[in-house]
Design a protein around this motif. Sequence first.
Motif, PDB file in Angstrom:
ATOM      1  N   ASN A  37       0.811  -1.226   0.000  1.00  0.00           N
ATOM      2  CA  ASN A  37       0.000   0.000   0.000  1.00  0.00           C
ATOM      3  C   ASN A  37       0.840   1.271   0.000  1.00  0.00           C
ATOM      4  OD1 ASN A  37      -2.149  -1.727   0.118  1.00  0.00           O
ATOM      5  ND2 ASN A  37      -3.032  -0.867   1.960  1.00  0.00           N
ATOM      6  N   THR A  38       1.951   1.267   0.716  1.00  0.00           N
ATOM      7  CA  THR A  38       2.774   2.471   0.825  1.00  0.00           C
ATOM      8  C   THR A  38       4.055   2.378  -0.002  1.00  0.00           C
ATOM      9  OG1 THR A  38       3.953   1.649   2.774  1.00  0.00           O
ATOM     10  CG2 THR A  38       1.929   2.929   3.162  1.00  0.00           C
ATOM     11  N   ALA A  39       4.301   1.231  -0.639  1.00  0.00           N
ATOM     12  CA  ALA A  39       5.531   0.993  -1.409  1.00  0.00           C
ATOM     13  C   ALA A  39       6.770   1.248  -0.546  1.00  0.00           C
ATOM     14  CB  ALA A  39       5.558   1.835  -2.680  1.00  0.00           C
ATOM     15  N   GLN A  40       6.731   0.712   0.693  1.00  0.00           N
ATOM     16  CA  GLN A  40       7.845   0.915   1.613  1.00  0.00           C
ATOM     17  C   GLN A  40       8.332  -0.415   2.178  1.00  0.00           C
ATOM     18  OE1 GLN A  40       6.056   3.632   4.482  1.00  0.00           O
ATOM     19  NE2 GLN A  40       7.301   5.302   3.623  1.00  0.00           N
ATOM     20  N   TYR A  41       9.633  -0.445   2.436  1.00  0.00           N
ATOM     21  CA  TYR A  41      10.255  -1.572   3.117  1.00  0.00           C
ATOM     22  C   TYR A  41      10.213  -1.262   4.607  1.00  0.00           C
ATOM     23  CZ  TYR A  41      11.961  -2.496  -1.552  1.00  0.00           C
ATOM     24  OH  TYR A  41      12.028  -2.730  -2.902  1.00  0.00           O
ATOM     25  N   ILE A  42      10.031  -2.320   5.412  1.00  0.00           N
ATOM     26  CA  ILE A  42       9.987  -2.163   6.857  1.00  0.00           C
ATOM     27  C   ILE A  42      11.064  -3.081   7.412  1.00  0.00           C
ATOM     28  CG2 ILE A  42       8.555  -2.308   8.927  1.00  0.00           C
ATOM     29  CD1 ILE A  42       6.089  -2.320   7.010  1.00  0.00           C
ATOM     30  N   TYR A  43      12.046  -2.497   8.101  1.00  0.00           N
ATOM     31  CA  TYR A  43      13.157  -3.294   8.597  1.00  0.00           C
ATOM     32  C   TYR A  43      13.696  -2.716   9.905  1.00  0.00           C
ATOM     33  CZ  TYR A  43      15.741   0.360   6.115  1.00  0.00           C
ATOM     34  OH  TYR A  43      16.206   1.562   5.650  1.00  0.00           O
ATOM     35  N   TYR A  90      21.611  -4.171   1.812  1.00  0.00           N
ATOM     36  CA  TYR A  90      20.828  -5.064   0.958  1.00  0.00           C
ATOM     37  C   TYR A  90      20.525  -4.482  -0.419  1.00  0.00           C
ATOM     38  CZ  TYR A  90      20.056  -7.665   5.258  1.00  0.00           C
ATOM     39  OH  TYR A  90      20.228  -8.378   6.409  1.00  0.00           O
ATOM     40  N   ARG A  91      21.156  -3.383  -0.784  1.00  0.00           N
ATOM     41  CA  ARG A  91      20.849  -2.746  -2.070  1.00  0.00           C
ATOM     42  C   ARG A  91      21.117  -3.653  -3.265  1.00  0.00           C
ATOM     43  NH1 ARG A  91      20.813   2.984  -0.781  1.00  0.00           N
ATOM     44  NH2 ARG A  91      19.017   2.993   0.600  1.00  0.00           N
ATOM     45  N   THR A  92      22.013  -4.624  -3.135  1.00  0.00           N
ATOM     46  CA  THR A  92      22.299  -5.526  -4.261  1.00  0.00           C
ATOM     47  C   THR A  92      21.459  -6.798  -4.205  1.00  0.00           C
ATOM     48  OG1 THR A  92      24.124  -6.560  -3.055  1.00  0.00           O
ATOM     49  CG2 THR A  92      24.664  -4.682  -4.488  1.00  0.00           C
ATOM     50  N   TYR A  93      20.591  -6.904  -3.223  1.00  0.00           N
ATOM     51  CA  TYR A  93      19.725  -8.086  -3.099  1.00  0.00           C
ATOM     52  C   TYR A  93      18.778  -8.158  -4.292  1.00  0.00           C
ATOM     53  CZ  TYR A  93      16.234 -11.301  -1.242  1.00  0.00           C
ATOM     54  OH  TYR A  93      15.357 -12.351  -1.072  1.00  0.00           O
ATOM     55  N   ASN A  94      18.656  -9.325  -4.892  1.00  0.00           N
ATOM     56  CA  ASN A  94      17.802  -9.509  -6.063  1.00  0.00           C
ATOM     57  C   ASN A  94      16.374  -9.823  -5.613  1.00  0.00           C
ATOM     58  OD1 ASN A  94      16.450 -10.282  -8.390  1.00  0.00           O
ATOM     59  ND2 ASN A  94      18.239 -11.325  -9.238  1.00  0.00           N
ATOM     60  N   LEU A  95      15.522  -8.819  -5.680  1.00  0.00           N
ATOM     61  CA  LEU A  95      14.132  -8.973  -5.250  1.00  0.00           C
ATOM     62  C   LEU A  95      13.353  -9.933  -6.145  1.00  0.00           C
ATOM     63  CD1 LEU A  95      13.535  -5.240  -4.416  1.00  0.00           C
ATOM     64  CD2 LEU A  95      13.483  -7.105  -2.770  1.00  0.00           C
ATOM     65  N   TYR A  96      13.765 -10.081  -7.400  1.00  0.00           N
ATOM     66  CA  TYR A  96      13.064 -10.974  -8.322  1.00  0.00           C
ATOM     67  C   TYR A  96      13.323 -12.447  -7.981  1.00  0.00           C
ATOM     68  CZ  TYR A  96      11.705  -7.123 -11.326  1.00  0.00           C
ATOM     69  OH  TYR A  96      11.126  -5.984 -11.820  1.00  0.00           O
ATOM     70  N   SER A  97      14.528 -12.771  -7.586  1.00  0.00           N
ATOM     71  CA  SER A  97      14.835 -14.181  -7.331  1.00  0.00           C
ATOM     72  C   SER A  97      14.646 -14.577  -5.876  1.00  0.00           C
ATOM     73  CB  SER A  97      16.269 -14.498  -7.771  1.00  0.00           C
ATOM     74  OG  SER A  97      17.195 -13.758  -7.007  1.00  0.00           O
ATOM     75  N   GLY A  98      14.632 -13.613  -4.962  1.00  0.00           N
ATOM     76  CA  GLY A  98      14.429 -13.937  -3.553  1.00  0.00           C
ATOM     77  C   GLY A  98      12.993 -14.366  -3.277  1.00  0.00           C
ATOM     78  N   TYR A  99      12.836 -15.244  -2.303  1.00  0.00           N
ATOM     79  CA  TYR A  99      11.500 -15.744  -1.977  1.00  0.00           C
ATOM     80  C   TYR A  99      10.712 -14.694  -1.196  1.00  0.00           C
ATOM     81  CZ  TYR A  99       7.793 -19.052  -1.179  1.00  0.00           C
ATOM     82  OH  TYR A  99       6.575 -19.679  -1.195  1.00  0.00           O
ATOM     83  N   LYS A 100       9.430 -14.577  -1.531  1.00  0.00           N
ATOM     84  CA  LYS A 100       8.522 -13.647  -0.856  1.00  0.00           C
ATOM     85  C   LYS A 100       7.433 -14.444  -0.145  1.00  0.00           C
ATOM     86  CE  LYS A 100       9.317 -12.302  -4.657  1.00  0.00           C
ATOM     87  NZ  LYS A 100      10.439 -12.527  -5.587  1.00  0.00           N
ATOM     88  N   VAL A 101       7.344 -14.280   1.167  1.00  0.00           N
ATOM     89  CA  VAL A 101       6.258 -14.902   1.917  1.00  0.00           C
ATOM     90  C   VAL A 101       5.096 -13.912   1.899  1.00  0.00           C
ATOM     91  CG1 VAL A 101       5.486 -15.705   4.184  1.00  0.00           C
ATOM     92  CG2 VAL A 101       7.819 -16.198   3.405  1.00  0.00           C
TER      93      VAL A 101
END
Length: 172
Positions: free
Chosen positions: A55-61, A77-88
């Motif tokens: 809803n807010t297009a924000q990461y919470i960490y 984590y800027r180089t983390y691949n969001l496309y290949s990482g698993y999303k719960v």
Amino acid sequence: MKHLLLGLLFFTCAFSQAQVSVNVNIGSPPAWGPAGYTEVRYYYLPDIEVYYDVNTAQYIYINNGNWIRASALPPVYRTYNLYSGYKVVVNDYRGTTPYIYYKTHKVKYPKGYKGKPQKTIGVPPGHAKKSVAVKSGNNVVVKSNGNGNNGSGKKSGGGGNGKGNGNGKGKH
């Protein structure tokens, strides 16, 4: 009677605007989000222990012991691949602080967790499927999956396009 109808019309318009404003606040899932989940608000990314609020297009960490919201991942984590990482997909929580379940999520979905295979909504940048050229008459028609093809879909293939090919100043 006129006043009654005018009042009813005013009430109806006000009610319909209220419905529209509720829907406007709902965000669109990111291209790297898992396909098939249109009504979800949060994803938990177990590899980096971060939540994403659609809803807010924000990461919470966690940052120095506090949960913060940001429009970008932390530098580590800027180089983390969001496309290949698993999303719960967190589909059983409706509040604004999904991290109240962080201890449970961290145990249930440890780093490296892989559940059912996921397809992303979009294609990673630079990974669009290649177009296939098919000859059709005197033109070459480029068939594409719609990703990464900014052209018109046609290339002139010898024989002309029927519009002439001079500059309009030829001899008569």
